[in-house]
Scaffold this active site. Structure first.
Site, PDB file in Angstrom:
ATOM      1  N   TRP A 116       2.255   5.492  -6.522  1.00  0.00           N
ATOM      2  CA  TRP A 116       1.519   5.725  -7.655  1.00  0.00           C
ATOM      3  C   TRP A 116       1.122   7.443  -8.186  1.00  0.00           C
ATOM      4  CZ3 TRP A 116      -3.196   1.600  -7.031  1.00  0.00           C
ATOM      5  CH2 TRP A 116      -2.454   0.509  -7.268  1.00  0.00           C
ATOM      6  N   CYS A 173       9.493  -3.273  -7.612  1.00  0.00           N
ATOM      7  CA  CYS A 173       9.850  -3.612  -9.042  1.00  0.00           C
ATOM      8  C   CYS A 173      11.421  -3.602  -9.134  1.00  0.00           C
ATOM      9  CB  CYS A 173       9.418  -2.286  -9.968  1.00  0.00           C
ATOM     10  SG  CYS A 173      10.062  -0.766  -9.599  1.00  0.00           S
ATOM     11  N   ASP A 176       0.668  -1.318  -0.115  1.00  0.00           N
ATOM     12  CA  ASP A 176      -0.137   0.141  -0.038  1.00  0.00           C
ATOM     13  C   ASP A 176       0.863   1.286  -0.193  1.00  0.00           C
ATOM     14  OD1 ASP A 176      -2.425   1.225   0.101  1.00  0.00           O
ATOM     15  OD2 ASP A 176      -2.347   1.473   2.418  1.00  0.00           O
ATOM     16  N   GLY A 177       2.111   1.212   0.223  1.00  0.00           N
ATOM     17  CA  GLY A 177       2.769   2.513   0.393  1.00  0.00           C
ATOM     18  C   GLY A 177       2.248   3.522   1.332  1.00  0.00           C
ATOM     19  N   ILE A 178       2.264   4.693   0.955  1.00  0.00           N
ATOM     20  CA  ILE A 178       1.640   5.865   1.626  1.00  0.00           C
ATOM     21  C   ILE A 178       0.033   6.114   1.397  1.00  0.00           C
ATOM     22  CG2 ILE A 178       3.850   6.831   1.849  1.00  0.00           C
ATOM     23  CD1 ILE A 178       3.545   8.740  -0.299  1.00  0.00           C
TER      24      ILE A 178
END
Length: 357
Positions: free
Chosen positions: A331, A145, A75-77
């Site tokens: 993203w 990635c 989910d990251g931030i």
């Protein structure tokens, strides 16, 4: 009469949603009717009959739209939360977040305190736990990635032990479990996977085979002045059409994202990554002029380029370099918002949509 033949003579209907959707233009009002042959999922119940003239007449009985329930892997931030609530205006019923980076978790806790459920590592999401989550309408994720991108000459790939690239298979495993659970319940289920476009052909083919479809390729430069080419796999309706429309888009000016008294030194930025020098052009020029001197983007300018509010990552005494590292993994919100927009009418709304759309 077959469904694809009958659809050409539809008279009136409301939107219907399925886990495998086909979009058909309606005659007369230009709306879109979405259905799965032989199956009906509800944003409305309906009945139909065939008239003597062979026309198919639908009577729709609307039911209230439900709030969306989301599971965001890697989910990251919280890019996905920003997209769904602030860009698409959806009312989020439940948001499950899987993230292990301590800095990212600090941002999530600071920004979404009490509004998200932190689940930790994706590897802990076994079938019983996924079943216990209840209905999940949308699964999102983009696994790391760094061990997959051709930019990294020491990449380990998908299958090497210890490679973060293997986390892709965790996404596939979780998607398949949730898809099966949704099918058993008779619920629609959407999934969305993002990955860098700089993949070896064999890696991309493996991903497509595991996900059951090929990717669409989009660059963020169609919506913001920043190059960031990504592959997207999804069962969201009209993904290819949306990507095609984006291909001809032109981003706003970099100048529009800069603080007062600063001037853009380039028209479009390169791909902003976790590398501190990523904003430099091929001639090593810096992107901004201030008082006649070249300088870097501020971290708040980074945030706004990615689609976040200013100071979004300004919490927990995070340094500028750590904030940029978090943003480099995020993203591009304006781009992904457009790709996910077709599902916006299928769930309950909460806020007006942001002008990204």
């Amino acid at each position: 009469m077959k469904w694809h033949q009958a659809s050409e003579r539809l008279i009136e209907c409301g939107p219907l949603v399925s886990s495998t959707c086909v979009s058909v233009p309606l005659v007369g009002n230009g709306n879109t009717f979405v259905f799965k042959v032989g199956t009906q999922f509800s944003t409305g119940n309906f009945s139909c009959k065939c008239s003597d003239r062979g026309n198919i007449c639908f009577q729709v009985h609307p039911v209230p739209l439900r709030t969306i329930r989301v599971l965001s892997l890697f989910d990251g931030i919280g890019s996905a939360y920003q997209i769904l609530q602030n860009s698409l205006g959806l009312k989020i019923g439940t948001y499950f977040s899987c993230e292990i980076d301590s800095d990212a978790i600090q941002v999530l806790k600071h920004t979404y305190h009490g509004r998200i459920v932190l689940l930790g590592c994706v590897k802990k999401l076994n079938a019983p736990l996924l079943h216990a989550l209840g209905r999940v309408d949308l699964l999102l994720g983009g696994s790391p990635c760094n061990n997959l991108s051709r930019v990294n000459p020491r990449r380990l790939g998908l299958h090497e032990p210890g490679s973060s690239g293997g986390l892709f298979f965790e996404y596939v495993r979780i998607r398949d479990i949730l898809s099966d659970l949704a099918m058993r319940r008779g619920d629609p289920f959407f999934w969305f996977y993002e990955q860098t476009a700089h993949l070896d052909a064999g890696v991309c083919d493996t991903m497509s085979r595991c996900l059951g479809s090929g990717p669409v390729r989009c660059c963020s430069s169609s919506v913001v002045p920043m190059r960031r080419i990504r592959n997207f796999w999804s069962n969201v309706p009209r993904l290819s059409e949306t990507a095609g429309e984006l291909a001809g888009g032109r981003a706003t000016r970099l100048q529009d994202f800069l603080m007062p008294f600063r001037q853009a030194n380039v028209r479009c930025l390169p791909t902003l990554t976790t590398n501190s020098s990523s904003e430099q052009g091929r001639g090593r020029e810096l992107p901004v002029l201030e008082d006649g001197s070249q300088c870097s983007l501020s971290v708040t300018e980074w945030e706004q380029l990615f689609g976040f509010p200013p100071h979004y990552t300004d919490c927990a005494n995070l340094s500028v370099s750590r904030r940029r590292r978090l943003l480099g993994r995020a993203w591009c919100i304006p781009l992904v918002s457009k790709l996910l927009h077709p599902i916006a009418e299928m769930f309950e709304k909460d806020l007006p949509c942001h002008n990204f759309l």
